[in-house]
Enzyme design. Structure first.
Site, PDB file in Angstrom:
ATOM      1  N   GLY A 150       0.869  -1.203  -0.040  1.00  0.00           N
ATOM      2  CA  GLY A 150       0.211  -0.134   0.023  1.00  0.00           C
ATOM      3  C   GLY A 150       1.046   1.054  -0.052  1.00  0.00           C
ATOM      4  N   ASP A 151       2.140   1.214   0.392  1.00  0.00           N
ATOM      5  CA  ASP A 151       2.857   2.371   0.514  1.00  0.00           C
ATOM      6  C   ASP A 151       4.315   2.154   0.313  1.00  0.00           C
ATOM      7  OD1 ASP A 151       3.595   4.853   0.919  1.00  0.00           O
ATOM      8  OD2 ASP A 151       3.690   5.130   2.887  1.00  0.00           O
ATOM      9  N   LEU A 152       4.592   1.156  -1.046  1.00  0.00           N
ATOM     10  CA  LEU A 152       5.724   0.571  -1.268  1.00  0.00           C
ATOM     11  C   LEU A 152       6.973   1.407  -2.350  1.00  0.00           C
ATOM     12  CD1 LEU A 152       7.201  -1.992  -0.953  1.00  0.00           C
ATOM     13  CD2 LEU A 152       6.104  -3.081  -3.072  1.00  0.00           C
ATOM     14  N   ASN A 156      10.390   2.206   2.135  1.00  0.00           N
ATOM     15  CA  ASN A 156       9.729   1.280   3.148  1.00  0.00           C
ATOM     16  C   ASN A 156      10.077  -0.232   2.671  1.00  0.00           C
ATOM     17  OD1 ASN A 156       8.304   3.373   4.481  1.00  0.00           O
ATOM     18  ND2 ASN A 156       6.515   3.226   3.165  1.00  0.00           N
TER      19      ASN A 156
END
Length: 247
Positions: A150-152, A156
């Site tokens: 989702g926030d790749l 991260n």
């Protein structure tokens, strides 16, 4: 004082984050990574712990949460499929709330749960942005609901540096939901990109990805516009022009 109260010692600040205060520390003789913020972020930490548990359950290497709360009180990932798009709870994309109400339609989910809230927030911040018919690009695209980080972005993800699994990839800071796997892949190309080996190992993507990735990254650009200000407005507008030209 809070760190000592929690039994945490040898806390050394770690740079790189923009939301929370981060430390490498010791907890009862165990080396840990620690995030600290105001009590109003308690639900964000709960959502992150929930997301990390989902990544680990899918077979990904990800940090195991030790604890969270208020003081005093890819490959294998995308092979995990759900019955619909969304997630069992809302969570956060950076510091912004992320709506995850379930939907059987990917186009509807992206329009109503992703772009819609960001556009509304942008309007409240003084930026009236017309995305016109860009979500029409998804009307004939029917992906499986894959478990997403989702926030790749590259900040991260990392690699283990010691032990028998040295060099193995690790994911953290998730904003998980079930969606099109291309949305994760698209974000890996934003803000610097991953190594070429990552994409060659992942394999080919369906026709149309090179256009759809800009629609998926529009969400993150809008989020950055809302979180960090007008410096992202030009990139939002150039992305919208590119998408309009592809319709």
């Amino acid at each position: 004082m809070i760190l000592k109260h929690l039994g945490i010692a040898d806390a050394q600040p770690v740079s790189g984050g923009c939301i929370h205060r981060c430390y490498r520390a010791s907890l009862k003789g165990r080396r840990v990574f620690l995030k600290v913020n105001d009590a109003r972020f308690a639900d964000a930490f709960a959502a992150e712990a929930d997301g990390l548990a989902a990544l680990r359950a899918a077979g990904c290497r990800a940090p195991e949460p030790v604890s969270h709360g208020a003081s005093g009180a890819e490959g294998a990932l995308h092979e995990r499929h759900g019955e619909s798009f969304g997630w069992a709870r809302d969570n956060y994309i950076g510091a912004a709330p992320q709506k995850n109400d379930r939907s059987a339609s990917w186009a509807e989910f992206w329009r109503e749960r992703r772009l819609g809230p960001q556009l509304a927030l942008a309007k409240r911040n003084g930026h009236v942005i017309d995305v016109a018919r860009v979500c029409d690009l998804l009307e004939k695209h029917n992906p499986a609901p894959s478990l997403l980080h989702g926030d790749l972005w590259r900040g991260n993800a990392g690699f283990l540096v010691a032990g028998e699994n040295a060099g193995a990839p690790v994911l953290f800071d998730p904003a998980v939901y079930y969606g099109d796997r291309e949305a994760d892949l698209a974000m890996t190309e934003l803000f610097g990109g991953f190594a070429p080996e990552f994409y060659s190992a992942y394999g080919p993507l369906p026709a149309g990805y090179e256009t759809r990735k800009h629609l998926y990254n529009l969400y993150h650009l809008l989020n950055h516009l809302n979180l960090f200000g007008g410096g992202y407005l030009a990139q939002v507008k150039s992305t919208l022009r590119l998408l309009a030209d592809s319709l």
